[in-house]
Design a protein around this motif. Sequence first.
Motif, PDB file in Angstrom:
ATOM      1  N   UNK A 431       4.054  22.245  -2.633  1.00  7.47           N
ATOM      2  CA  UNK A 431       4.020  20.814  -2.930  1.00  7.47           C
ATOM      3  C   UNK A 431       3.742  20.670  -4.421  1.00  7.47           C
ATOM      4  N   UNK A 432       4.769  20.255  -5.168  1.00  3.88           N
ATOM      5  CA  UNK A 432       4.653  20.162  -6.614  1.00  3.88           C
ATOM      6  C   UNK A 432       4.401  18.746  -7.097  1.00  3.88           C
ATOM      7  N   UNK A 433       4.816  18.479  -8.325  1.00  9.50           N
ATOM      8  CA  UNK A 433       4.498  17.202  -8.969  1.00  9.50           C
ATOM      9  C   UNK A 433       5.713  16.308  -9.181  1.00  9.50           C
ATOM     10  N   UNK A 436       5.880  12.262  -8.541  1.00 14.20           N
ATOM     11  CA  UNK A 436       5.550  11.221  -9.520  1.00 14.20           C
ATOM     12  C   UNK A 436       6.774  10.883 -10.361  1.00 14.20           C
ATOM     13  N   UNK A 437       7.626  11.897 -10.635  1.00 11.56           N
ATOM     14  CA  UNK A 437       8.856  11.649 -11.400  1.00 11.56           C
ATOM     15  C   UNK A 437       9.806  10.777 -10.595  1.00 11.56           C
ATOM     16  N   UNK A 438       9.922  11.067  -9.311  1.00 10.74           N
ATOM     17  CA  UNK A 438      10.788  10.253  -8.464  1.00 10.74           C
ATOM     18  C   UNK A 438      10.280   8.813  -8.361  1.00 10.74           C
ATOM     19  N   UNK A 439       8.963   8.653  -8.302  1.00 13.36           N
ATOM     20  CA  UNK A 439       8.399   7.298  -8.271  1.00 13.36           C
ATOM     21  C   UNK A 439       8.693   6.558  -9.567  1.00 13.36           C
ATOM     22  N   UNK A 440       8.550   7.249 -10.698  1.00 14.47           N
ATOM     23  CA  UNK A 440       8.859   6.632 -11.991  1.00 14.47           C
ATOM     24  C   UNK A 440      10.317   6.203 -12.052  1.00 14.47           C
ATOM     25  N   UNK A 441      11.228   7.085 -11.611  1.00 19.36           N
ATOM     26  CA  UNK A 441      12.656   6.780 -11.665  1.00 19.36           C
ATOM     27  C   UNK A 441      12.983   5.555 -10.811  1.00 19.36           C
TER      28      UNK A 441
END
Length: 464
Positions: A431-433, A436-441
């Motif tokens: 389980x990486x990070x 948060x990038x997908x949420x930002x996008x």
Amino acid sequence: MAQIGIYGLGTMGSALALNIAEHGFDVAVTNREVEWIAPFMTEAGDLAVRLHPHEQLEAFVAALNTPRVILFMIPSGAPMDAMLDQITPLLSPGDTVIDGGNADFHDTRRRAAQLAERDLHFVGLGVSGGEAGARHGPSMMLGGSDHSWAQLEPILTAIAARYDGIPCVARLGPDGAGHFVKTVHNGIEYADMQVIAEIYSLLRNGAALPPAEIGALFAAWDLGPLKSYLVEITARLLTYTDPETGHPMVDVIKDAAGQKGTGRWTVIEALRLGQSASMIEAAVGARGWSSEKPTRQRAEAILGGAVGAFDDTPEVLAEAFLAARLLTYAQGFRILAAASDAYGWGLDLATIARIWRAGCIIRSALLDDIADAFDRDLPQGELILAPEIAQTLARCLPALRQVVCSAVHGGHPVPALSAGLAWYDSMRLGHGSANIIQAQRDMFGRHGFERLGRAGLHHGPWWD
């Protein structure tokens, strides 16, 4: 009549011609600069009886058995296209043309398709081992038709390097497969050389060891699991003294590395395939930075250079080196697997590892273990998950962490070592990070995201 023709009598072409002649084959030879032909024939000595020189392209082609086999050892790109325009009208259905240079595999695929329309065969042949390999036994990676391989196999298996008696050559797939594998070979070569350079720098600049002492350490490493061609030649070159100054030879060589582009090609193709080549990219970047010596000298005066001592033991460095080399190979083989799927080549990764065991620049003791690993069903097809490889990494990774930490604390750059460590740590996280990038996008562009345990594309509550 000659069994093969070689066009291009530069360093590699002339060495291959002599190698082929020495193994009992008749070779027609020619060169764009015809004045090169006579000196080459003189150099050939007793082998000249099997070499048939021609100054005119038409006579060169006419001197070959049919169906013809012609190997071009000329610069790839526009020169290769120009030569194909000249020679194609002289060829007959079933003839094979080979590009033995470092070519962009996209060009090789295009040329293969164009010649196939005339019932001609185009081969992309990766040749590794430098001048000595070409003369006495290279590792060769062939991409081409079964017809071409049937024509070439007797010659190539005769002249190839051998490992335990097995020729280090294989047909790897159609069209651009051979040139792509050679490109990735060179990318791995870039990364391995950079890792060696970083370890050398830590010992020279951080531990203040003289080059000859570092060379002795590399020579000792070459007796164990780190045994490789690059370790061997590094150990040797560090023993040399400059005859003009009396200083260690390595100390009078400008610290600006050149490159011919294959490492950069590897990174570009990896990105196109959605793969990581972080260690190779680090090596390419490091060569680019090395060329900016005036900037680096000015920056050192303003920012200060690396001042921290490095005192990790040779035993720790050896373990870190072994981990880094395994990670370099793992990244390279991931790229090969991705390209094989994308282009339908059916690359046999175990075979590739085996033909790299002798003759080529990246030959090393690890390739036996890597080939054996690919002979088995790997979890997710990943080399780092092979049981023996995973065990070795588990043992060596603490040393790699220690070396990277020591280098960072001392201000010593280790871009390839640190890139390998970061990739390994990323791959072992279930389980990486990236959530948060997908949420930002989704928040700034309404791109949507996948949700754990639920199919389909979703949006966050910020869009309610």
